[in-house]
Design a protein around this motif. Structure first.
Motif, PDB file in Angstrom:
ATOM      1  N   ARG A  98      12.887  30.995  38.560  1.00 41.29           N
ATOM      2  CA  ARG A  98      13.012  32.396  38.977  1.00 41.29           C
ATOM      3  C   ARG A  98      13.114  33.283  37.743  1.00 41.29           C
ATOM      4  N   ASP A  99      12.315  34.315  37.669  1.00 41.48           N
ATOM      5  CA  ASP A  99      12.303  35.221  36.519  1.00 41.48           C
ATOM      6  C   ASP A  99      13.393  36.274  36.674  1.00 41.48           C
ATOM      7  N   LYS A 100      14.663  35.803  36.550  1.00 41.49           N
ATOM      8  CA  LYS A 100      15.805  36.714  36.661  1.00 41.49           C
ATOM      9  C   LYS A 100      16.821  36.382  35.584  1.00 41.49           C
ATOM     10  N   ASP A 101      17.593  37.417  35.188  1.00 43.09           N
ATOM     11  CA  ASP A 101      18.607  37.191  34.161  1.00 43.09           C
ATOM     12  C   ASP A 101      19.902  36.712  34.809  1.00 43.09           C
ATOM     13  N   ALA A 102      20.966  36.638  33.992  1.00 41.45           N
ATOM     14  CA  ALA A 102      22.239  36.115  34.485  1.00 41.45           C
ATOM     15  C   ALA A 102      22.867  36.993  35.559  1.00 41.45           C
ATOM     16  N   TYR A 103      22.478  38.272  35.616  1.00 41.91           N
ATOM     17  CA  TYR A 103      23.034  39.194  36.607  1.00 41.91           C
ATOM     18  C   TYR A 103      22.164  39.308  37.856  1.00 41.91           C
ATOM     19  N   GLY A 104      21.076  38.523  37.927  1.00 39.53           N
ATOM     20  CA  GLY A 104      20.201  38.577  39.084  1.00 39.53           C
ATOM     21  C   GLY A 104      19.131  39.634  39.026  1.00 39.53           C
ATOM     22  N   ASN A 105      19.013  40.325  37.889  1.00 40.51           N
ATOM     23  CA  ASN A 105      17.993  41.363  37.750  1.00 40.51           C
ATOM     24  C   ASN A 105      16.661  40.740  37.326  1.00 40.51           C
ATOM     25  N   SER A 106      15.573  41.315  37.803  1.00 45.09           N
ATOM     26  CA  SER A 106      14.243  40.810  37.463  1.00 45.09           C
ATOM     27  C   SER A 106      13.915  41.086  36.004  1.00 45.09           C
ATOM     28  N   LEU A 107      13.202  40.146  35.372  1.00 45.95           N
ATOM     29  CA  LEU A 107      12.823  40.305  33.971  1.00 45.95           C
ATOM     30  C   LEU A 107      11.592  41.195  33.855  1.00 45.95           C
ATOM     31  N   GLY A 108      11.455  41.787  32.672  1.00 44.92           N
ATOM     32  CA  GLY A 108      10.284  42.599  32.406  1.00 44.92           C
ATOM     33  C   GLY A 108       9.055  41.732  32.156  1.00 44.92           C
ATOM     34  N   ALA A 109       7.896  42.373  31.999  1.00 43.53           N
ATOM     35  CA  ALA A 109       6.638  41.646  31.834  1.00 43.53           C
ATOM     36  C   ALA A 109       6.648  40.784  30.585  1.00 43.53           C
ATOM     37  N   ARG A 110       7.130  41.345  29.446  1.00 45.99           N
ATOM     38  CA  ARG A 110       7.141  40.572  28.194  1.00 45.99           C
ATOM     39  C   ARG A 110       8.118  39.412  28.274  1.00 45.99           C
ATOM     40  N   GLN A 111       9.255  39.639  28.919  1.00 46.00           N
ATOM     41  CA  GLN A 111      10.234  38.561  29.053  1.00 46.00           C
ATOM     42  C   GLN A 111       9.708  37.446  29.961  1.00 46.00           C
ATOM     43  N   ARG A 112       8.967  37.810  31.014  1.00 47.16           N
ATOM     44  CA  ARG A 112       8.402  36.786  31.903  1.00 47.16           C
ATOM     45  C   ARG A 112       7.388  35.916  31.164  1.00 47.16           C
ATOM     46  N   GLU A 113       6.554  36.542  30.325  1.00 46.58           N
ATOM     47  CA  GLU A 113       5.593  35.778  29.527  1.00 46.58           C
ATOM     48  C   GLU A 113       6.328  34.838  28.562  1.00 46.58           C
ATOM     49  N   LYS A 114       7.393  35.342  27.980  1.00 43.78           N
ATOM     50  CA  LYS A 114       8.169  34.528  27.044  1.00 43.78           C
ATOM     51  C   LYS A 114       8.792  33.320  27.762  1.00 43.78           C
ATOM     52  N   MET A 115       9.360  33.537  28.947  1.00 45.30           N
ATOM     53  CA  MET A 115       9.972  32.444  29.689  1.00 45.30           C
ATOM     54  C   MET A 115       8.926  31.421  30.133  1.00 45.30           C
TER      55      MET A 115
END
Length: 323
Positions: A98-115
């Motif tokens: 799941r592309d979400k951070d520790a607080y449950g918020n969705s990641l941005g486009a660059r962060q999703r590519e990085k993950m």
């Protein structure tokens, strides 16, 4: 001379003091009773006279409290225990899909590519060689088949250990991964006393029945596994539950099988067929409506086998003299 005597007395007194301290660790200084540690109050008390020997002890446990298993898991700061059911024993890092951070918020486009790149390289490092890839595929098959057969986690763990041993002792060449993993599940289930028939294994496996039986015999022989013959009684609870029969019918079926063992009727017979016939006979003896077709479907055995074993069980019971 006096200095020597003084030094000897000091050493003797210190030795006595150490012995007294050691003795207080295991017994009460007042009544020689047993000492127990009260972790809630941080005290060491005597169970006989109630003397508090030590107080304000250091608590080595966590500073948080939990009132149920879920809360305990959430507050715990350690990972899951190692397990043989994962190819890396659960020691590697898992990146959540799941592309979400520790607080449950969705990641941005660059962060999703990085993950996504991190997941790719993490997967490559987890299975670096052919042995790791083999183990990952096989343990996945074991978990899938055990889930389909309703086997407990302890059986999955045992099956994983058997497959690891087969891989370490180079028993895989010339045999399929699916065949050895299915044989491992079959052997583990029989060792744990929750056996499944070869027909049941064939339904959830990707290999044929003959290959499962052949690979199973090979693995048991080469690894020296101690697998007892399947007991017909071990199938009775599962079959009676599927047929929704009463506890009286289950008890009666067990009695029929025990009588058959005393007469030696079970020797050379399929344990599944004996269990199915005993359940059918018990249902008739307890006036419960069950057809041969229903028992045949649950046990995955032919009606002809049920009829043959049914007569043999009744004859074995009649031959036993009444007490």
């Amino acid at each position: 001379m006096s200095e020597t005597n003084t030094r000897a007395r000091l050493e003797k007194s210190s030795a006595v003091t150490e012995e007294q301290e050691e003795s207080t660790d295991v017994s009460c200084p007042e009544c020689d009773g047993n000492l127990v540690s009260d972790t809630e109050r941080g005290e060491t008390v005597c169970t006989d006279c109630g003397l508090v020997v030590e107080e304000d002890e250091i608590d080595p446990g966590p500073e948080w409290r939990a009132f149920d298993a879920k809360e305990k898991d959430q507050k715990s700061r350690v990972g899951a225990p190692t397990t043989n059911m994962m190819h890396d024993k659960g020691l590697s890092t898992n990146i959540d899909w799941r592309d979400k951070d520790a607080y449950g918020n969705s990641l941005g486009a660059r962060q999703r590519e990085k993950m996504q790149r991190l997941r790719k390289w993490n997967e490559r490092f987890r299975t670096r060689d052919s042995k790791e890839r083999n183990l990952k595929q096989a343990l996945g098959e074991i978990d899938r088949m055990a889930s389909a057969l309703g086997l407990p986690e302890s059986v999955r763990e045992t099956a994983s250990v058997i497959y690891r041993r087969a891989l370490d002792e180079d028993l895989l060449p010339g045999r399929s991964i699916e065949g050895v993993s299915t044989a491992s599940v079959y052997a583990a289930a029989r060792q744990a006393g929750v056996p499944r028939s070869l027909d049941e294994l064939t339904e959830v496996s990707r290999v044929e029945k003959d290959e499962i039986a052949r690979t199973y015999r090979y693995v048991v022989r080469e690894l020296g596994l101690e697998v007892k013959p399947a007991d017909p009684e071990s199938y009775v609870p599962r079959f009676t539950s599927d047929l929704e029969l009463s506890e009286e019918a289950e008890r009666r079926a067990r009695e029929l099988l025990q009588n058959a063992k005393e007469e030696g009727v079970h020797s050379g017979k399929s344990p599944v067929g004996l269990a199915a016939a005993a359940i059918y006979a018990a249902s008739l003896l307890t006036n419960e409506k069950t057809t041969q077709a229903a028992v045949s479907e649950v046990a995955d055995i032919s009606e002809v086998t049920i009829r043959n074993r049914y007569h043999e069980l009744l004859e074995a019971e009649q031959s036993i003299p009444a007490a």
